[in-house]
Design a protein around this motif. Structure first.
Motif, mmCIF file in Angstrom:
data_model
loop_
_atom_site.group_PDB
_atom_site.id
_atom_site.type_symbol
_atom_site.label_atom_id
_atom_site.label_comp_id
_atom_site.label_asym_id
_atom_site.label_seq_id
_atom_site.Cartn_x
_atom_site.Cartn_y
_atom_site.Cartn_z
ATOM 1 N N TYR A 237 4.022 12.725 -6.381
ATOM 2 C CA TYR A 237 4.718 13.112 -7.823
ATOM 3 C C TYR A 237 4.541 14.470 -8.132
ATOM 4 N N GLU A 238 3.281 15.514 -7.816
ATOM 5 C CA GLU A 238 3.169 16.790 -8.123
ATOM 6 C C GLU A 238 3.887 17.892 -7.309
ATOM 7 N N LEU A 239 4.610 17.231 -6.080
ATOM 8 C CA LEU A 239 5.558 18.186 -5.576
ATOM 9 C C LEU A 239 6.981 18.286 -6.420
ATOM 10 N N ASP A 240 7.095 17.533 -7.204
ATOM 11 C CA ASP A 240 8.193 17.845 -8.286
ATOM 12 C C ASP A 240 9.646 17.778 -7.544
ATOM 13 N N LEU A 241 9.729 16.846 -6.565
ATOM 14 C CA LEU A 241 11.075 16.873 -5.924
ATOM 15 C C LEU A 241 11.954 15.639 -6.239
ATOM 16 N N GLY A 242 11.671 14.970 -7.322
ATOM 17 C CA GLY A 242 12.123 13.872 -7.956
ATOM 18 C C GLY A 242 11.356 12.542 -7.994
ATOM 19 N N THR A 243 11.590 11.806 -8.904
ATOM 20 C CA THR A 243 10.738 10.586 -8.962
ATOM 21 C C THR A 243 11.335 9.130 -8.745
ATOM 22 N N LYS A 244 12.503 9.328 -8.723
ATOM 23 C CA LYS A 244 13.120 7.828 -8.417
ATOM 24 C C LYS A 244 12.564 6.914 -7.439
ATOM 25 N N GLU A 245 12.421 7.271 -6.217
ATOM 26 C CA GLU A 245 11.803 6.511 -5.050
ATOM 27 C C GLU A 245 10.399 6.357 -5.419
ATOM 28 N N LEU A 246 9.764 7.168 -5.839
ATOM 29 C CA LEU A 246 8.175 7.340 -6.259
ATOM 30 C C LEU A 246 7.954 5.983 -7.364
ATOM 31 N N ASP A 247 8.921 5.996 -8.446
ATOM 32 C CA ASP A 247 8.883 5.080 -9.440
ATOM 33 C C ASP A 247 8.871 3.677 -8.891
ATOM 34 N N LEU A 248 9.970 3.551 -8.116
ATOM 35 C CA LEU A 248 10.097 2.474 -7.203
ATOM 36 C C LEU A 248 8.762 1.820 -6.657
ATOM 37 N N MET A 249 8.284 2.818 -5.771
ATOM 38 C CA MET A 249 6.992 2.500 -5.034
ATOM 39 C C MET A 249 5.980 2.021 -6.006
ATOM 40 N N LYS A 250 5.644 2.835 -7.108
ATOM 41 C CA LYS A 250 4.752 2.258 -8.090
ATOM 42 C C LYS A 250 5.069 1.127 -8.855
ATOM 43 N N LYS A 251 6.218 0.822 -8.881
ATOM 44 C CA LYS A 251 6.797 -0.602 -9.353
ATOM 45 C C LYS A 251 6.443 -1.614 -8.322
ATOM 46 N N CYS A 252 6.748 -1.200 -7.101
ATOM 47 C CA CYS A 252 6.292 -2.317 -6.164
ATOM 48 C C CYS A 252 4.859 -2.582 -5.911
ATOM 49 N N ASN A 253 3.967 -1.516 -6.178
ATOM 50 C CA ASN A 253 2.588 -1.698 -5.919
ATOM 51 C C ASN A 253 2.104 -2.593 -7.322
ATOM 52 N N GLN A 255 3.528 -4.798 -8.709
ATOM 53 C CA GLN A 255 3.920 -5.939 -8.497
ATOM 54 C C GLN A 255 3.321 -6.764 -7.303
ATOM 55 N N GLY A 256 2.453 -5.871 -6.567
ATOM 56 C CA GLY A 256 1.594 -6.598 -5.670
ATOM 57 C C GLY A 256 2.306 -6.319 -4.117
ATOM 58 N N ILE A 257 3.074 -5.453 -3.964
ATOM 59 C CA ILE A 257 3.737 -5.365 -2.700
ATOM 60 C C ILE A 257 3.906 -3.728 -2.439
ATOM 61 N N SER A 258 3.654 -3.515 -1.040
ATOM 62 C CA SER A 258 3.817 -2.089 -0.837
ATOM 63 C C SER A 258 5.044 -1.850 -0.678
#
Length: 282
Positions: A237-253, A255-258
């Motif tokens: 996140y700190e690299l500041d290259l955009g958050t769309k995919e990172l937000d999806l990763m966070k949401k997956c985590n 919900q209990g999935i990588s």
């Protein structure tokens, strides 16, 4: 003494000649590094059509100037073509065109393999090996049978890249994924962890850092090291290259999935391929 000096001089010249054989131009290396970061930024653009237009315009601009700047035109064009094609593929893919796009990916893969078959290892750049492995991986991950057919070649190409650069971020990250996804005893989470760590050492550009941080984060999530997983996700996140995919990763985590498992599910590798879509390797 004079003869010994000439021998040393010749040896040095031969060393640098051999080293130069797999070199690519600074122009192409700059375009690779720029695109590895750009492709992360493209993930946060909502419109696939906008992303595809950006990639097409960039490709046209780069290829227009490649011949006059390249040291090895054939190889450099293939490396860049692989990068542009793979990113376009991600933004073109849907359930209706998956079979047709896989045929296009197969042609891209065969173009890479033709170069491999006609060149010696010392003549090929690390980025050629990595992008050839990646194109082949995109093709094979639609099918378990194709994964077995091509999987060890993909591993070998990444290892050949590491022979040229031990800490190359892309090759190490991909070998980390290879070892994570491959079933034991073929794969190894212990080896995967070491490859990710080597990738962390070699990551220089923002795009490379993002790639290794996210893969390692999700590997750590799978290993139940959730605090450390979050630490690397936060670094991405700190690299500041955009958050769309990172937000999806966070949401997956949450919900209990990588995200690694999410992407496996999305690839369709565990689904049966319809008979009419199958290739000979399937």
């Amino acid at each position: 003494m004079k003869r010994f000096f000439l021998f040393l001089l010749l040896s040095v010249c031969l060393f640098f000649t051999a080293f130069a054989e797999n070199e690519i131009s600074e122009f192409t290396l700059e375009k690779i590094n720029d695109f590895v970061t750009l492709r992360v930024q493209l993930k946060s653009i909502e419109s696939d059509e906008e992303v595809l237009a950006i990639i097409e315009n960039l490709k046209n601009s780069v290829f227009e100037n490649l011949a006059q700047n390249a040291k090895d035109f054939e190889q450099e064009k293939q490396i860049l073509s692989n990068l542009y094609f793979m990113e376009s593929y991600v933004h073109r893919l849907n359930s209706e065109n998956r079979a047709a796009l896989r045929k296009e990916m197969k042609k891209q893969m065969k173009d890479c393999h033709n170069i491999l078959e006609n060149r010696k290892e010392k003549e090929l750049n690390k980025w050629f090996y990595v992008t050839t492995a990646d194109v082949t991986s995109y093709y094979m991950t639609r099918s378990i049978a194709a994964s077995f057919f091509w999987g060890f070649k993909v591993k070998d190409w990444h290892k050949k890249a590491l022979k040229k650069d031990e800490y190359m971020a892309a090759a190490n990250a991909c070998l980390g994924n290879w070892n994570f996804y491959a079933p034991a005893p073929i794969g190894s989470n212990k080896k995967a962890r070491q490859f990710y760590k080597n990738g962390l050492k070699g990551a220089k550009t923002p795009g490379e850092k993002y790639m290794v941080y996210t893969y390692y984060s999700q590997f750590l999530y799978e290993e139940k090291e959730k605090a450390k997983s979050k630490q690397y996700l936060d670094m991405a996140y700190e690299l500041d290259l955009g958050t769309k995919e990172l937000d999806l990763m966070k949401k997956c985590n949450e919900q209990g999935i990588s995200y690694l498992q999410y992407m496996r599910n999305k690839s369709g590798i565990d689904e049966d391929i319809p008979k009419e879509e199958r290739e000979e390797e399937d």
